[in-house]
Motif scaffolding. Structure first.
Motif, mmCIF file in Angstrom:
data_model
loop_
_atom_site.group_PDB
_atom_site.id
_atom_site.type_symbol
_atom_site.label_atom_id
_atom_site.label_comp_id
_atom_site.label_asym_id
_atom_site.label_seq_id
_atom_site.Cartn_x
_atom_site.Cartn_y
_atom_site.Cartn_z
ATOM 1 N N SER A 119 3.465 -5.838 2.456
ATOM 2 C CA SER A 119 4.529 -6.633 1.841
ATOM 3 C C SER A 119 5.209 -7.584 2.824
ATOM 4 O O SER A 119 5.782 -8.593 2.415
ATOM 5 C CB SER A 119 5.586 -5.703 1.225
ATOM 6 N N SER A 120 5.147 -7.279 4.115
ATOM 7 C CA SER A 120 5.895 -8.068 5.097
ATOM 8 C C SER A 120 5.034 -9.047 5.902
ATOM 9 O O SER A 120 5.569 -9.856 6.660
ATOM 10 C CB SER A 120 6.619 -7.131 6.074
ATOM 11 N N THR A 121 3.726 -8.998 5.746
ATOM 12 C CA THR A 121 2.856 -9.902 6.517
ATOM 13 C C THR A 121 3.000 -11.326 6.009
ATOM 14 O O THR A 121 2.945 -11.579 4.808
ATOM 15 C CB THR A 121 1.385 -9.446 6.415
ATOM 16 N N ARG A 122 3.173 -12.267 6.939
ATOM 17 C CA ARG A 122 3.341 -13.680 6.590
ATOM 18 C C ARG A 122 2.354 -14.538 7.376
ATOM 19 O O ARG A 122 1.933 -14.183 8.476
ATOM 20 C CB ARG A 122 4.773 -14.143 6.899
ATOM 21 N N ILE A 139 -5.732 -5.002 5.275
ATOM 22 C CA ILE A 139 -4.675 -4.069 4.883
ATOM 23 C C ILE A 139 -4.962 -3.502 3.494
ATOM 24 O O ILE A 139 -4.779 -2.301 3.245
ATOM 25 C CB ILE A 139 -3.302 -4.762 4.912
ATOM 26 N N ALA A 140 -5.417 -4.363 2.582
ATOM 27 C CA ALA A 140 -5.750 -3.900 1.232
ATOM 28 C C ALA A 140 -6.877 -2.873 1.270
ATOM 29 O O ALA A 140 -6.842 -1.861 0.547
ATOM 30 C CB ALA A 140 -6.132 -5.094 0.359
ATOM 31 N N ASP A 141 -7.862 -3.102 2.113
ATOM 32 C CA ASP A 141 -8.971 -2.145 2.244
ATOM 33 C C ASP A 141 -8.480 -0.818 2.816
ATOM 34 O O ASP A 141 -8.945 0.259 2.408
ATOM 35 C CB ASP A 141 -10.067 -2.729 3.136
ATOM 36 N N GLN A 142 -7.562 -0.881 3.764
ATOM 37 C CA GLN A 142 -7.019 0.352 4.339
ATOM 38 C C GLN A 142 -6.215 1.135 3.308
ATOM 39 O O GLN A 142 -6.255 2.369 3.282
ATOM 40 C CB GLN A 142 -6.142 0.016 5.543
ATOM 41 N N LEU A 143 -5.495 0.425 2.434
ATOM 42 C CA LEU A 143 -4.763 1.112 1.371
ATOM 43 C C LEU A 143 -5.721 1.803 0.408
ATOM 44 O O LEU A 143 -5.455 2.915 -0.068
ATOM 45 C CB LEU A 143 -3.881 0.110 0.617
ATOM 46 N N ALA A 144 -6.838 1.165 0.137
ATOM 47 C CA ALA A 144 -7.846 1.795 -0.722
ATOM 48 C C ALA A 144 -8.398 3.061 -0.066
ATOM 49 O O ALA A 144 -8.706 4.045 -0.750
ATOM 50 C CB ALA A 144 -8.972 0.810 -1.018
ATOM 51 N N ASN A 145 -8.498 3.043 1.251
ATOM 52 C CA ASN A 145 -9.023 4.202 1.977
ATOM 53 C C ASN A 145 -8.081 5.406 1.959
ATOM 54 O O ASN A 145 -8.501 6.531 2.234
ATOM 55 C CB ASN A 145 -9.330 3.824 3.425
ATOM 56 N N VAL A 146 -6.795 5.159 1.662
ATOM 57 C CA VAL A 146 -5.843 6.273 1.566
ATOM 58 C C VAL A 146 -5.438 6.503 0.106
ATOM 59 O O VAL A 146 -4.336 6.959 -0.192
ATOM 60 C CB VAL A 146 -4.596 6.027 2.456
ATOM 61 N N SER A 151 -4.963 -4.026 -6.350
ATOM 62 C CA SER A 151 -5.763 -4.854 -7.249
ATOM 63 C C SER A 151 -5.976 -6.234 -6.652
ATOM 64 O O SER A 151 -5.181 -6.702 -5.816
ATOM 65 C CB SER A 151 -5.076 -4.977 -8.611
ATOM 66 N N ASP A 152 -7.028 -6.908 -7.089
ATOM 67 C CA ASP A 152 -7.312 -8.249 -6.583
ATOM 68 C C ASP A 152 -6.178 -9.205 -6.939
ATOM 69 O O ASP A 152 -5.818 -10.082 -6.149
ATOM 70 C CB ASP A 152 -8.638 -8.754 -7.164
ATOM 71 N N LYS A 153 -5.593 -9.029 -8.106
ATOM 72 C CA LYS A 153 -4.482 -9.882 -8.532
ATOM 73 C C LYS A 153 -3.288 -9.715 -7.604
ATOM 74 O O LYS A 153 -2.673 -10.707 -7.178
ATOM 75 C CB LYS A 153 -4.080 -9.539 -9.965
ATOM 76 N N ARG A 154 -2.950 -8.475 -7.279
ATOM 77 C CA ARG A 154 -1.819 -8.240 -6.388
ATOM 78 C C ARG A 154 -2.090 -8.805 -5.003
ATOM 79 O O ARG A 154 -1.193 -9.360 -4.356
ATOM 80 C CB ARG A 154 -1.529 -6.740 -6.306
ATOM 81 N N LEU A 155 -3.310 -8.675 -4.522
ATOM 82 C CA LEU A 155 -3.673 -9.220 -3.213
ATOM 83 C C LEU A 155 -3.503 -10.725 -3.187
ATOM 84 O O LEU A 155 -2.927 -11.293 -2.250
ATOM 85 C CB LEU A 155 -5.119 -8.838 -2.874
ATOM 86 N N VAL A 156 -3.984 -11.399 -4.227
ATOM 87 C CA VAL A 156 -3.886 -12.862 -4.299
ATOM 88 C C VAL A 156 -2.430 -13.301 -4.330
ATOM 89 O O VAL A 156 -2.014 -14.219 -3.591
ATOM 90 C CB VAL A 156 -4.635 -13.382 -5.534
ATOM 91 N N ILE A 159 -0.771 -12.893 -0.948
ATOM 92 C CA ILE A 159 -1.214 -13.936 -0.015
ATOM 93 C C ILE A 159 -0.456 -15.226 -0.269
ATOM 94 O O ILE A 159 0.031 -15.885 0.655
ATOM 95 C CB ILE A 159 -2.730 -14.149 -0.130
ATOM 96 N N VAL A 160 -0.344 -15.604 -1.535
ATOM 97 C CA VAL A 160 0.371 -16.832 -1.897
ATOM 98 C C VAL A 160 1.842 -16.729 -1.508
ATOM 99 O O VAL A 160 2.435 -17.682 -1.003
ATOM 100 C CB VAL A 160 0.218 -17.114 -3.407
#
Length: 255
Positions: A119-122, A139-146, A151-156, A159-160
């Motif tokens: 949430s804080s990465t800029r 980071i998204a991949d690491q969250l999936a690992n735990v 979701s792809d939508k949340r990732l996009v 990023i925006v």
């Protein structure tokens, strides 16, 4: 002659499982899936995941294959983890279950840390769009690992959200696009916008204006014959206006 078990044919486990498991939880699920797939392919899965209906008697090669599966585990984890799970008279299942318990205990705290980081990465913390998008995807991949998949939508959208003001226009376009582009589509658009902005910044303003502005028209040739006629007709022509030079009248003979 008894048939040799397939596990015996594996000579380099790291060519099958290139991931080395560390204390960090980020690679556990990836390592786990690779290991399970490998054991299934080489008939060693029963040594770490007991079947629902186990046979009454173990095959003659059981102990040998179990030792091989243990070697696979020991060879694909870090030295620190190896010291944690290495015990006398251990079995492959015991080593496997110890690792699972270890990483499940750390899962919740790791999830909280990764969520905060996500949430804080800029973008301002990175040199370019590619590095920024790669970090967010990691980071998204690491969250999936735990077991906290993004979701792809949340990732996009995240990023925006993390873009700086230079990308306001393309960010608004992405947010208003239906359906929302996936991660790879957004990365491609942002990379193209980055290239366009860099090209603009590298073009000197004076050079750009000079290239865009047409040269001023030349004055008609007949005006050069009479300076006073030139001065009178200057308003009619768009060429640069300079006062005419005085005629060389003799002293005392001015009209």
């Amino acid at each position: 002659m008894d048939k040799l078990p397939p596990a015996v044919t594996v000579t380099n486990i790291k060519s099958h499982i290139p991931v080395v498991l560390e204390n960090d939880c980020s690679k556990y699920n990836s390592w786990k899936q690779l290991f399970l797939t490998h054991c299934e392919a080489y008939e060693g899965l029963d040594h770490i995941v007991p079947p629902d209906n186990p046979p009454e008697a173990k095959p003659p090669t059981w102990d040998r294959v179990d030792a091989l599966v243990r070697q696979w585990i020991y060879s694909t984890i870090s030295p620190e983890l190896l010291e944690t799970i290495l015990k006398p008279k251990s079995t492959a299942q015991m080593a496997w279950d110890t690792l699972a318990a270890l990483f499940q205990d750390n899962e919740n705290s790791r999830t909280v840390d990764l969520e905060n980081k996500f949430s804080s990465t800029r973008m301002d913390s990175f040199t370019d769009i590619s590095s920024y998008c790669k970090a967010m995807k990691n980071i998204a991949d690491q969250l999936a690992n735990v077991n906290a998949p993004v979701s792809d939508k949340r990732l996009v959208l995240q990023i925006v959200k993390g873009l700086n003001s230079k990308y306001n226009t393309v960010a608004a376009i992405i947010q208003q696009t239906t359906p929302l582009p996936d991660f790879y589509g957004v990365r491609s658009r942002l990379t193209m916008e980055e290239s366009r902005l860099n090209a603009q910044e590298n073009t000197p303003a004076d050079t750009a204006l000079a290239a865009a502005a047409p040269p001023p028209p030349a004055a008609p040739a007949f005006l050069s014959l009479n300076p006073y006629l030139t001065f009178m007709l200057l308003p009619l022509f768009p060429f640069p206006k300079t006062p005419p030079k005085p005629l060389p009248y003799p002293s005392g003979n001015m009209p």
